[in-house]
Structures are given as C-alpha cells and as structure tokens.
Design a protein around this motif. Structure first.
Motif, PDB file in Angstrom:
ATOM      1  N   UNK A  39       0.842  -1.200   0.000  1.00  0.00           N
ATOM      2  CA  UNK A  39       0.000   0.000   0.000  1.00  0.00           C
ATOM      3  C   UNK A  39       0.881   1.256   0.000  1.00  0.00           C
ATOM      4  N   UNK A  40       1.993   1.212   0.711  1.00  0.00           N
ATOM      5  CA  UNK A  40       2.920   2.346   0.720  1.00  0.00           C
ATOM      6  C   UNK A  40       3.482   2.603  -0.664  1.00  0.00           C
ATOM      7  N   UNK A  41       3.832   1.533  -1.357  1.00  0.00           N
ATOM      8  CA  UNK A  41       4.335   1.661  -2.729  1.00  0.00           C
ATOM      9  C   UNK A  41       3.246   2.244  -3.635  1.00  0.00           C
ATOM     10  N   UNK A  42       2.026   1.768  -3.468  1.00  0.00           N
ATOM     11  CA  UNK A  42       0.917   2.282  -4.285  1.00  0.00           C
ATOM     12  C   UNK A  42       0.684   3.772  -4.024  1.00  0.00           C
ATOM     13  N   UNK A  43       0.835   4.177  -2.767  1.00  0.00           N
ATOM     14  CA  UNK A  43       0.639   5.600  -2.443  1.00  0.00           C
ATOM     15  C   UNK A  43       1.732   6.443  -3.102  1.00  0.00           C
ATOM     16  N   UNK A  45      -5.876   4.845 -12.562  1.00  0.00           N
ATOM     17  CA  UNK A  45      -6.117   3.405 -12.446  1.00  0.00           C
ATOM     18  C   UNK A  45      -6.538   3.007 -11.027  1.00  0.00           C
ATOM     19  N   UNK A  46      -6.040   3.748 -10.034  1.00  0.00           N
ATOM     20  CA  UNK A  46      -6.205   3.335  -8.641  1.00  0.00           C
ATOM     21  C   UNK A  46      -7.589   3.687  -8.093  1.00  0.00           C
ATOM     22  N   UNK A  47      -8.378   2.671  -7.678  1.00  0.00           N
ATOM     23  CA  UNK A  47      -9.690   2.963  -7.097  1.00  0.00           C
ATOM     24  C   UNK A  47      -9.569   3.695  -5.753  1.00  0.00           C
ATOM     25  N   UNK A  48      -8.423   3.504  -5.069  1.00  0.00           N
ATOM     26  CA  UNK A  48      -8.230   4.177  -3.782  1.00  0.00           C
ATOM     27  C   UNK A  48      -7.626   5.553  -4.036  1.00  0.00           C
ATOM     28  N   UNK A  49      -8.251   6.582  -3.503  1.00  0.00           N
ATOM     29  CA  UNK A  49      -7.704   7.929  -3.597  1.00  0.00           C
ATOM     30  C   UNK A  49      -6.728   8.131  -2.436  1.00  0.00           C
ATOM     31  N   UNK A  50      -5.436   7.982  -2.737  1.00  0.00           N
ATOM     32  CA  UNK A  50      -4.441   8.039  -1.669  1.00  0.00           C
ATOM     33  C   UNK A  50      -4.196   9.458  -1.162  1.00  0.00           C
ATOM     34  N   UNK A  51      -4.871  10.443  -1.767  1.00  0.00           N
ATOM     35  CA  UNK A  51      -4.783  11.798  -1.215  1.00  0.00           C
ATOM     36  C   UNK A  51      -5.737  11.912  -0.022  1.00  0.00           C
ATOM     37  N   UNK A  52      -6.757  11.051  -0.009  1.00  0.00           N
ATOM     38  CA  UNK A  52      -7.735  11.088   1.085  1.00  0.00           C
ATOM     39  C   UNK A  52      -7.591   9.903   2.032  1.00  0.00           C
ATOM     40  N   UNK A  53      -7.199   8.753   1.468  1.00  0.00           N
ATOM     41  CA  UNK A  53      -7.098   7.545   2.286  1.00  0.00           C
ATOM     42  C   UNK A  53      -5.642   7.338   2.697  1.00  0.00           C
ATOM     43  N   UNK A  54      -5.415   7.191   3.989  1.00  0.00           N
ATOM     44  CA  UNK A  54      -4.068   6.962   4.501  1.00  0.00           C
ATOM     45  C   UNK A  54      -3.574   5.570   4.053  1.00  0.00           C
ATOM     46  N   UNK A  55      -2.384   5.511   3.447  1.00  0.00           N
ATOM     47  CA  UNK A  55      -1.897   4.237   2.890  1.00  0.00           C
ATOM     48  C   UNK A  55      -1.685   3.182   3.966  1.00  0.00           C
ATOM     49  N   UNK A  56      -1.259   3.632   5.150  1.00  0.00           N
ATOM     50  CA  UNK A  56      -1.010   2.676   6.233  1.00  0.00           C
ATOM     51  C   UNK A  56      -2.320   2.027   6.686  1.00  0.00           C
ATOM     52  N   UNK A  57      -3.344   2.871   6.813  1.00  0.00           N
ATOM     53  CA  UNK A  57      -4.665   2.363   7.226  1.00  0.00           C
ATOM     54  C   UNK A  57      -5.202   1.397   6.173  1.00  0.00           C
ATOM     55  N   UNK A  58      -5.087   1.807   4.900  1.00  0.00           N
ATOM     56  CA  UNK A  58      -5.561   0.931   3.819  1.00  0.00           C
ATOM     57  C   UNK A  58      -4.808  -0.398   3.817  1.00  0.00           C
ATOM     58  N   UNK A  83      -3.091  -1.862   6.215  1.00  0.00           N
ATOM     59  CA  UNK A  83      -3.360  -2.653   7.419  1.00  0.00           C
ATOM     60  C   UNK A  83      -4.735  -3.320   7.326  1.00  0.00           C
ATOM     61  N   UNK A  84      -5.748  -2.556   6.907  1.00  0.00           N
ATOM     62  CA  UNK A  84      -7.101  -3.112   6.833  1.00  0.00           C
ATOM     63  C   UNK A  84      -7.212  -4.182   5.746  1.00  0.00           C
ATOM     64  N   UNK A  85      -6.608  -3.917   4.589  1.00  0.00           N
ATOM     65  CA  UNK A  85      -6.658  -4.912   3.507  1.00  0.00           C
ATOM     66  C   UNK A  85      -5.979  -6.205   3.960  1.00  0.00           C
ATOM     67  N   UNK A  86      -4.807  -6.074   4.612  1.00  0.00           N
ATOM     68  CA  UNK A  86      -4.046  -7.244   5.059  1.00  0.00           C
ATOM     69  C   UNK A  86      -4.738  -7.970   6.207  1.00  0.00           C
TER      70      UNK A  86
END
Ligand code: CTP
Ligand code: MG
Length: 183
Positions: free
Chosen positions: A70-74, A85-98, A100-103
């Motif tokens: 997730x950090x790399x994706x951010x 391409x990315x469905x997650x907006x990493x400007x709004x969603x914290x990469x660590x939270x994403x 951690x939750x995905x994992x």
C-alpha cells in the motif's frame, strides 16, 4: 471492462500479498520464533480451533507485506496514469490504514475459514474448494468497505479474477517448491 479488471487487480495487490507472504515466509523459514499456532493447539468442540496452518508469523508477515504494498501504491499515486487506475484515492485515504485493513481483513477471512473447516471436520491443509479461494477476498472487501466504493461490478470482477489467479499461483508455488500441495 478492461480498465475495471486492471484497476481491480491493482486494488487487490496488498490483499494478494497478505495471502501469499505467510507461505513464502514458511518456505524460507524466517522468524521461526513466531512460527507458533494462533490457537496455541487448543480445541473447540473436540476440533483444533484454527489448526497448525495459522501462525503468528503468518499473521504478522502478511500484514507487513500488505502495508508495504500500500505504501508503494501511495508513492506511485503521484504518476498520472496510476492515479487514473487506482480505485483508492491516496490523497484522502491513509496508505497505512488501507494496507493494514486490507491485510488484516485478508488474514482474518482466512483464519475464520479455517475455524469453519475444522468444525466441519476438514483437516488442516485439506482443500475446501471456493471457500479456500475466496476467504481472504471476503475479509478484505468487508474491512475496506468504508474506504472507497466497492460496487457490484467490481465485486464480480474481483471474485472471477481471484478464482482464476488463486489456483494458478498455487500451482506456480508448488512447482517452485514453495508450497507443499498444488491446491
Ligand atoms: N500460514 C501461516 N499463518 C497464517 C496463514 C498461513 O503460517 N495466518 C502458512 C502456513 O504454513 C500454512 C500455509 O501458509 O500451512 C498455507 O496457508 P493456507 O492454505 O491458508 O493454510 P492450510 O495449511 O491449508 O490450512 P487450512 O486447512 O486451515 O486452510
Ligand atoms: Mg490451504
């Protein structure tokens, strides 16, 4: 359709890694001190709670792998074409939270499935078709539901892709001698 498929694979990369990392860590044999079963070999109604295949090492390494991805994706989100391409907006969603939750979601789904398998008297490591493939996806979808729109089309694509990619990666893992069984 192509874009939806591609962006769904990209979205699921942290979860896929979370699901694969425990197997690779087991094969490479690192952090062997953490290679202890989550259920402490305890039983529930005469069956192992989760069984020996669910360890602290797997849980930890899976979460770390997912967070790193997730950090790399951010980081890559700064590139325009990745952003589209990315469905997650990493400007709004914290990469660590994403991450951690995905994992955590993926691993929790896998662990709950093992609990159900044991109660159904399916031994640890024996196959339970479809559930073995979709357990981690269900966990990830539930855990990340509030972070971005998981609409029906994306869900179907995710299910189909996972039903194809999961068996394929298992066969590859088996051929590379990372996995003990081909399923
Ligand atoms: N693994 C782990 N910790 C986890 C998940 C997986 O250590 N939380 C490792 C174990 O070595 C496990 C392997 O990854 O054997 C494959 O995982 P999986 O197929 O999910 O487990 P199984 O051994 O098949 O057990 P189960 O029947 O409970 O699914
Ligand atoms: Mg298995």
């Amino acid at each position: 359709m192509f874009e939806l498929t591609f962006s769904t694979i990209y979205l699921l990369l942290p979860a896929y890694l979370a699901n694969m990392a425990p197997v690779i860590a087991g094969r490479l044999g690192f952090w062997s001190r953490l290679n202890t079963p989550l259920d402490n070999n305890k039983t529930f109604f005469g069956q192992p709670i989760f069984g020996p295949g669910k360890t602290w090492r797997g849980l930890l390494i899976g979460c770390i792998a997912s967070i790193l991805m997730a950090g790399l994706q951010a980081m890559l989100y700064q590139l325009g074409w990745v952003r589209s391409l990315s469905p997650v907006n990493f400007l709004q969603v914290n990469w660590f939270v994403f991450g951690l939750l995905a994992g955590l979601g993926a691993l929790a789904g896998d662990i709950l499935k093992s609990f159900a398998k044991r109660q159904l008297h399916i031994a640890s490591g024996q196959p339970w078709p479809v559930f073995d493939q979709l357990d981690f996806l269900a966990g990830t979808v539930l855990a990340t539901w509030w972070l971005f729109p998981w609409h029906a089309n994306r869900l179907w694509i995710a299910i189909i892709i996972t039903l194809i990619v999961h068996p394929l990666s298992n066969v590859v893992g088996y051929l590379l001698k990372i996995k003990k069984v081909w399923w």
